[in-house]
Design an enzyme around this catalytic site. Sequence first.
Site, mmCIF file in Angstrom:
data_model
loop_
_atom_site.group_PDB
_atom_site.id
_atom_site.type_symbol
_atom_site.label_atom_id
_atom_site.label_comp_id
_atom_site.label_asym_id
_atom_site.label_seq_id
_atom_site.Cartn_x
_atom_site.Cartn_y
_atom_site.Cartn_z
ATOM 1 N N GLU A 48 96.791 56.620 64.137
ATOM 2 C CA GLU A 48 98.230 56.673 64.421
ATOM 3 C C GLU A 48 98.448 56.954 65.898
ATOM 4 O O GLU A 48 97.600 57.576 66.559
ATOM 5 C CB GLU A 48 98.865 57.786 63.566
ATOM 6 C CG GLU A 48 100.367 57.936 63.767
ATOM 7 C CD GLU A 48 101.046 58.789 62.700
ATOM 8 O OE1 GLU A 48 100.333 59.472 61.935
ATOM 9 O OE2 GLU A 48 102.294 58.753 62.641
ATOM 10 N N ASN A 193 106.109 53.830 55.309
ATOM 11 C CA ASN A 193 105.222 54.997 55.211
ATOM 12 C C ASN A 193 106.060 56.194 54.774
ATOM 13 O O ASN A 193 107.094 56.485 55.384
ATOM 14 C CB ASN A 193 104.587 55.303 56.577
ATOM 15 C CG ASN A 193 103.855 56.641 56.580
ATOM 16 O OD1 ASN A 193 102.768 56.751 56.034
ATOM 17 N ND2 ASN A 193 104.471 57.666 57.167
ATOM 18 N N GLU A 194 105.618 56.858 53.735
ATOM 19 C CA GLU A 194 106.304 58.068 53.259
ATOM 20 C C GLU A 194 107.815 57.867 53.304
ATOM 21 O O GLU A 194 108.556 58.676 53.880
ATOM 22 C CB GLU A 194 105.853 59.309 54.050
ATOM 23 C CG GLU A 194 104.373 59.582 53.888
ATOM 24 C CD GLU A 194 103.885 60.932 54.395
ATOM 25 O OE1 GLU A 194 104.667 61.671 55.020
ATOM 26 O OE2 GLU A 194 102.694 61.239 54.160
ATOM 27 N N TYR A 273 96.858 65.535 51.254
ATOM 28 C CA TYR A 273 96.039 66.309 52.193
ATOM 29 C C TYR A 273 95.531 67.584 51.521
ATOM 30 O O TYR A 273 96.175 68.109 50.604
ATOM 31 C CB TYR A 273 96.871 66.690 53.422
ATOM 32 C CG TYR A 273 97.120 65.517 54.356
ATOM 33 C CD1 TYR A 273 96.175 65.159 55.305
ATOM 34 C CD2 TYR A 273 98.289 64.775 54.284
ATOM 35 C CE1 TYR A 273 96.388 64.087 56.167
ATOM 36 C CE2 TYR A 273 98.508 63.696 55.138
ATOM 37 C CZ TYR A 273 97.555 63.364 56.076
ATOM 38 O OH TYR A 273 97.768 62.307 56.927
ATOM 39 N N GLU A 328 96.184 58.252 53.070
ATOM 40 C CA GLU A 328 96.132 59.439 53.941
ATOM 41 C C GLU A 328 95.515 60.558 53.126
ATOM 42 O O GLU A 328 96.065 60.958 52.092
ATOM 43 C CB GLU A 328 97.521 59.844 54.443
ATOM 44 C CG GLU A 328 98.077 58.900 55.486
ATOM 45 C CD GLU A 328 99.344 59.400 56.168
ATOM 46 O OE1 GLU A 328 99.540 60.622 56.279
ATOM 47 O OE2 GLU A 328 100.138 58.533 56.584
ATOM 48 N N GLN A 377 92.533 61.728 60.507
ATOM 49 C CA GLN A 377 92.663 60.428 61.145
ATOM 50 C C GLN A 377 91.382 60.182 61.939
ATOM 51 O O GLN A 377 90.643 61.119 62.204
ATOM 52 C CB GLN A 377 93.878 60.394 62.049
ATOM 53 C CG GLN A 377 95.191 60.589 61.322
ATOM 54 C CD GLN A 377 96.393 60.206 62.187
ATOM 55 O OE1 GLN A 377 96.285 59.713 63.293
ATOM 56 N NE2 GLN A 377 97.587 60.477 61.644
HETATM 57 O O1 AHR Z 1 98.733 62.068 59.449
HETATM 58 C C1 AHR Z 1 99.807 62.771 59.944
HETATM 59 C C2 AHR Z 1 101.098 62.484 59.202
HETATM 60 O O2 AHR Z 1 101.004 62.931 57.889
HETATM 61 C C3 AHR Z 1 101.468 61.033 59.051
HETATM 62 O O3 AHR Z 1 102.102 60.510 60.158
HETATM 63 C C4 AHR Z 1 102.415 61.067 57.888
HETATM 64 O O4 AHR Z 1 102.418 59.860 57.169
HETATM 65 C C5 AHR Z 1 101.927 62.232 57.076
HETATM 66 O O5 AHR Z 1 102.943 63.076 56.711
#
Ligand code: AHR
Length: 524
Positions: A48, A193-194, A273, A328, A377
């Site tokens: 990103e 995205n999201e 995450y 992600e 990332q």
């Molecule tokens: O990876 C960091 C952020 O986490 C990304 O931009 C977003 O999609 C997520 O909330």
Amino acid sequence: MRSLFVCFTLTVIGITAPILAAQKIDLLIDGSKTGAKVDRNIFGQFAEHLGHGIYEGIWVGPDSKIPNTRGIRNDVVGALRAIKVPNVRWPGGCFADEYHWRKGIGPQRSVTLNPNWGGVTEANTFGTHEFMDFIDQIGAEAYVSVNVGSGTPQEAAEWLEYMTAAAPTTLAKERAANGHPAPYKVALLGIGNESWDCGGNMTADYYVSQMKIYSRFVRNFNPSQQEKQQMLKLAVGPGGDGPRWTDWTETVMKAYQQHTWSWDINGLSMHNYTVGHWPPSYASVGFGETEYSEILKSTLEMEGLISKHSAIMDKYDPDKKVALVVDEWGGWYAPLQGSNPGFLVQQNSLRDAILAALNLNIFARHADRVRGANIAQMINVLQAMIITDKEKMVLTPTYYVFKMYVPFQNATFVPVTFDAGWYTHGAVAVPRVDAIAAKDANGKLWLELTNLDPNEPVEIEAGLAGITAKAASGETLTAPKVDSVNTFDAPDTVMPRPISAKVQGGKLTLKLGPKSVTVVSVEQ
Ligand code: AHR
């Protein structure tokens, strides 16, 4: 013999009645029962426009003293080639829903702002052509996320035409004038995205109406992608546990079930995450066994989440045409002291190597539905493969796990059963050992074994049903401490080293060190 699945289920529902751990563990690898293909796309990366993920991490510019090819760092390219990156997701993340591709092409680039990530200026010197050059240099495919939040279907459709049209349209000619007459390939398209949060805080119903429009009009014109290698379109999916997310998956998948000839999706994205607590407050280095065990327990929740959302997908798509793509994932910890908090800078320790192995194994066990994943990332951001500082580069423990797992790319899953008992620490109980097996295209068997216990080694004795084994060899990754890291001065602290494994009487035996990730191949 209880299957590993049962162990995971007990952990996820929070039963903490650990069975006394055995030091010797019997495994059964049944080579006669193969499962789904472990899609190599589960080893995807995410880059990103965030902190030093792109600028400095990939892009230094053609005039830099750092050795580069057309502005792209040679050291980083060399390292990424070695882990055979299947695809790179770009340009975001939250950044994608504020990205306007025209600002990143041609001789004059607009300088914009990056309000999501530190409010810094965005030079747009790394744009479409530079991204395509980069993935070409590392041998990966393009996973492009288009802007649904603040863009338009027209803008996204024109971007795809610019990238993929072979016919002499005005946009294709502009691409040629900018240095690339041949059409680019786009393997994967992310539709937003999201969108439930940073991508526009949409309701699921509103997103679905957008998704249909983007799916219909954002076309890939590359002639080589019409029959074969068609671009896969991925819808925004869930971002966690709870009704908000199950409702989202239901809504998107219900729409998919009723889709007409005019639109389609091939995948549903999922973000998850390992944070521990929100906002991220666990340290990425300088922690002990308590934080180690808590983070591993937390990361194992991936299993329950995938099972839950796969079950919803099964209702609407029993043939599993739509892939679940965990685009992600990874550890997200407190920013390193002195870093810009908007740049998401953290260290990468032995704990992260184990975390990565556990997640990759979960994806492999769900290979029939999970056919893509992108760790967050790739460079200098969150759970990175690579950390750079000006001309210096260091490979992280997570990088080495991805390297050790290369043989699992597109291999065929082979079931493994065992009862490993539990590793416990305070209130945390997690399975002591995790393992997967797979056969590669040449029929060679590969076994991955993770010992989560940071204090005790384990003896593995693996029965090999349906396999005539002759010899075995492998590598193991461990380090002195759960928070050991690689640094520019000491880059080899956490890296794989040879391990001895024996095959005798149809059994494979080896000893796993505490807190280790091991990959072994079996000669037949
Ligand atoms: O990876 C960091 C952020 O986490 C990304 O931009 C977003 O999609 C997520 O909330």
